[in-house]
Motif scaffolding. Sequence first.
Motif, short mmCIF file in Angstrom:
data_model
loop_
_atom_site.label_atom_id
_atom_site.label_comp_id
_atom_site.label_asym_id
_atom_site.label_seq_id
_atom_site.Cartn_x
_atom_site.Cartn_y
_atom_site.Cartn_z
N ILE A 32 0.84 -1.21 0.00
CA ILE A 32 0.00 0.00 0.00
C ILE A 32 0.87 1.25 0.00
O ILE A 32 0.65 2.18 -0.78
N VAL A 33 1.87 1.28 0.88
CA VAL A 33 2.76 2.44 0.95
C VAL A 33 3.53 2.59 -0.35
O VAL A 33 3.71 3.70 -0.86
N ARG A 91 2.56 1.78 -3.32
CA ARG A 91 1.64 2.33 -4.32
C ARG A 91 1.42 3.82 -4.10
O ARG A 91 1.37 4.60 -5.05
N VAL A 92 1.26 4.22 -2.84
CA VAL A 92 1.06 5.65 -2.53
C VAL A 92 2.29 6.45 -2.95
O VAL A 92 2.17 7.51 -3.58
N ALA A 94 2.50 6.68 -6.71
CA ALA A 94 1.50 7.63 -7.23
C ALA A 94 1.96 9.06 -7.01
O ALA A 94 1.82 9.92 -7.91
N GLN A 95 2.51 9.35 -5.85
CA GLN A 95 2.98 10.71 -5.57
C GLN A 95 4.17 11.07 -6.44
O GLN A 95 4.27 12.20 -6.93
#
Length: 148
Positions: free
Chosen positions: A82-83, A85-86, A89-90
């Motif tokens: 999850i981290v 992916r975040v 994305a950023q």
Amino acid sequence: MIGFIQLGDVAIGVAFRVGEKSADKLAELRSRFDRESLRTAGEAWARWTVLAERGAAERERGVQNARSAVDAAVEKLAHSSIVERVVDAQLDRVFGILEKDPERIRGLVRGQRDSIVGEAVGRVRAGAAAGDSAVDRLTLRMRRGEAP
């Protein structure tokens, strides 16, 4: 037979004798109590010290366990999908902004360059001022005829 006056003297004698025996018994009890209380106080202090050392050790163990648990949780979180992916994305968002407006990064680079150059110039000036002072002192001594 004992006279009436003599009975009074006997009573007074008994009272004094009882008082003396009572004082002796009280002194003996007080002495024994003091020895026992000193022994008991020493034992209490020793127990208190042992408990304090145990408490300090348990507190430190708890702190270490908490640190280990937090470190493990942060490590697991940092490597979670999850981290990742975040962050991806950023980063995609930031790179997209920089592609559209490269002047933002140029300004940042210029600012860093100016800061580094300014710091280098400041150091050169400080060194030159220190050198000037040393030369001035040397020439002053030479004028006076002193050895350098």
